[in-house]
Scaffold this active site. Structure first.
Site, PDB file in Angstrom:
ATOM      1  N   ASN A 176      -7.157 -10.250   5.447  1.00 23.12           N
ATOM      2  CA  ASN A 176      -6.534 -10.283   4.131  1.00 23.12           C
ATOM      3  C   ASN A 176      -6.274  -8.875   3.588  1.00 23.12           C
ATOM      4  OD1 ASN A 176      -5.665 -10.847   1.567  1.00 23.12           O
ATOM      5  ND2 ASN A 176      -7.188 -12.416   1.165  1.00 23.12           N
ATOM      6  N   ASP A 177      -7.243  -8.299   2.930  1.00 21.87           N
ATOM      7  CA  ASP A 177      -7.010  -7.022   2.249  1.00 21.87           C
ATOM      8  C   ASP A 177      -6.464  -5.927   3.157  1.00 21.87           C
ATOM      9  OD1 ASP A 177      -7.899  -8.130  -0.109  1.00 21.87           O
ATOM     10  OD2 ASP A 177      -9.977  -7.519   0.215  1.00 21.87           O
ATOM     11  N   VAL A 178      -6.882  -5.935   4.419  1.00 26.59           N
ATOM     12  CA  VAL A 178      -6.467  -4.856   5.323  1.00 26.59           C
ATOM     13  C   VAL A 178      -5.000  -4.956   5.713  1.00 26.59           C
ATOM     14  CG1 VAL A 178      -8.784  -4.554   6.263  1.00 26.59           C
ATOM     15  CG2 VAL A 178      -7.175  -6.071   7.422  1.00 26.59           C
TER      16      VAL A 178
END
Lengths: 113, 469
Positions: free
Chosen positions: B394-396
């Protein structure tokens, strides 16, 4: 006394610098095995745990020495075994394909699923 | 110094050299195994030498032998058992447990030494007291802190940050009591006060780790690894043993560097992590729903995209590790490769639960390591990829990191949005650790496949097989 302490501090400082130098070159791929390897190295405390069993003279001493031996042995044996297990899984080529590129059976199943 | 002492000291130095060499060989996957073997060899000769010293001195009692050997067998057996049976996804917890026992053993060595010296008429020399107390403090904090960290990762303890009014005050109070009592001990030897130091340090370990969220726990474990190393080095000062000093210092330094690398890769400062309260995301801002249209897809449609691609990049994330879907991912990659598709994996530095964890998980699934590409190597390849398959990351992958003013601004990310098309396998539109919407999901090139990573990959593989088979 003080000269011993001075020697010990010198060794400590130099070892810290060696640690920085050695580790900073390890690629991210190996960071987990590296942490595990470092983890097993601090199992050297087993040597300390063995030595306090010598100087223990009363019940409290023996209890402390026993717990220390259990802890340290768990650290050192478990650490090295799990690091070895992890590193054994790193392969340059797929397992069972001596010539490299994905030479696998038609159903594509091999190795542990 | 007798001849015997000379020889044993030299052997200890040789053992320490093996540890350095072993760590050095870890910088390449091809030589890493040999490194571990050399390190093991160093450990074996250090323990054998200690055995010889004990026999040579002839001072140990029968009870001492019994205690030492029984302890080593029980501990060694337990270590062997968990090391053989642990799931690779549970590695961070295991490292944490080994930190706890290592730190605990180091603290016990110092406690024993102090109690012995305090009982002797000569009293405790000051230089010994300082290192002894440092060992007790660091070792005890590591012991209780690591147990809490392992419990949080294993799900035995609430993984979200646990804070109560005044928790910071309790924390500071414990630190003050522990250090204050330790300073008092340097002047006035007392076993009673030593117990206060131990208890304060143990409580501090708990209150230090409880407010930290599960997502930050790997960084904390790395930090505690460094603590354990330092505690062991202090134990080396206490018993006057170079092998302990060198090995402990090595681990302290390497743990410190790893901690920094990890924190940098997660775009978190160590200070932020220790202050806590971040780590879970769900408590954070729920900014007005997904801002844009999300296109969802099915296994069959996604399989068509994959089967007719020339180049596919798989982006595995924590969701893949949590679903234990590494074998299914490898299976899909294998089917695609047989069909002539070029497949590689893009590994973010903190993919999985700690740096390099994803590499271990994929290695377990028999993926050859040259296929695993690190971020800097793979990012220029995304524009050439026909499909980027994001599995539970997700965030990466969030392009918002390139803009200032978001929770993840400045975090290094994988340039997944540069691929020609993007398929995201994810259970829901839920947020990652950072608690913000992922702009990748609303990108017009992206289609979302809402499913658990394991079943989604199994379905995809089956669908691809029917297409190409």
């Amino acid at each position: 006394m003080t000269s011993t302490l001075l020697t010990d501090i010198t060794i400590f400082v130099l070892a810290v610098l060696v640690g920085f130098e050695v580790i900073s070159k390890v690629p991210a791929t190996l960071h987990t095995p590296l942490m595990s390897a470092a983890n097993s190295i601090h199992g050297i405390v087993l040597v300390g745990a063995m030595l306090i069993a010598v100087t223990a003279g009363n019940a409290l001493g023996y209890v402390l020495a026993f717990i220390a031996a259990v802890f340290a042995a768990m650290n050192v044996v478990g650490g090295y075994v799990v690091t070895g297990r992890m590193l054994k899984m790193f392969h340059r080529r797929p397992v069972g394909a001596p010539d490299g590129r994905a030479a696998v059976s038609a159903d594509g199943r091999e190795g542990p699923a | 110094m007798s001849g015997f002492t000379w020889v044993t000291q030299l052997i200890y130095v040789a053992a320490a050299a093996c540890f350095v060499l072993g760590l050095h060989l870890m910088n390449n996957p091809a030589s890493a195994r040999r490194g571990n073997q050399i390190s093991t060899g160093g450990m074996v000769i250090a323990v054998a030498t200690t055995f010889a010293i004990i026999v040579h001195a002839g001072l140990i009692s029968a009870t001492g032998w019994a205690v030492m050997i029984a302890g080593a067998l029980i501990g060694g057996g337990a270590g062997l058992y968990v090391a053989r049976t642990v799931q690779m996804t549970a590695m961070p917890q295991l490292v944490s447990v080994f930190n706890a026992v290592g730190g605990g053993a180091a603290a016990l060595v110092a406690i024993h030494d102090y109690v012995n010296l305090a009982g002797a008429s000569a009293g405790v020399p000051e230089a010994t007291t300082v290192t002894t107390l440092l060992d007790v403090l660091i070792g005890a904090v590591t012991f209780s802190g690591s147990i809490i960290a392992a419990g949080k990762l294993q799900g035995l303890i609430n993984a979200s940050p646990v804070q109560f009014p005044g928790s910071r005050a309790v924390n500071i109070a414990m630190a003050v009591i522990g250090i204050g009592a330790a300073i008092y001990l340097i002047v006035t030897p007392s076993v009673g006060v030593l117990i206060i130091v131990i208890v304060a340090a143990l409580v501090f370990g708990v209150t230090m780790v409880m407010p930290i969220g599960g997502a930050d726990m790997p960084v904390v474990i790395s930090l505690l690894n460094a603590f354990t190393g330092t505690a062991v080095a202090m134990a080396g000062f206490v018993i006057g043993n170079w092998a302990l000093i060198i090995a402990g210092a090595l681990v302290g330094a390497s743990g410190g560097i790893l901690t920094k690398l990890m924190a940098d890769a997660m775009n978190r400062s160590l200070r932020n992590i220790m202050i806590g309260g971040f780590g879970t995301g769900d408590a954070q801002v729920a900014v007005a729903g997904p801002a844009g249209d999300v296109r969802s897809t099915t296994a069959d449609d996604a399989a068509i995209q994959l089967a007719y691609a020339q180049k596919v990049i798989i982006v595995p994330g924590y969701g893949l590790a949590a679903a234990q879907a590494q074998h299914q991912a490898a299976e899909l990659a294998k089917v695609l490769e047989e069909h002539g598709v070029e497949v590689s994996y893009a590994i973010h530095p903190v993919a999985g639960r700690m740096p390099g964890h994803m590499n271990v998980l994929l290695a377990e699934a028999n993926v050859p390591y040259p296929q695993l590409k690190e971020m800097d190597e793979i990012n220029p390849e995304f524009p050439r990829a026909d499909v980027a398959l994001v599995v539970g990351a997700n965030d990466v992958t969030n392009p918002a990191a390139r803009r200032p003013g978001t929770a993840i601004s400045g975090m290094p990310i994988l340039d997944v949005d540069n691929a020609k098309t993007i398929i995201v396998i994810k259970r829901s539109m839920g947020h990652g650790y950072a608690g913000i919407d992922n702009e990748l999901y609303t990108n017009p090139k992206t289609s979302m496949f809402f499913a658990d990573a394991k079943s989604a990959l199994t379905e995809l593989t089956a669908a691809v097989k029917t297409l190409v088979g």
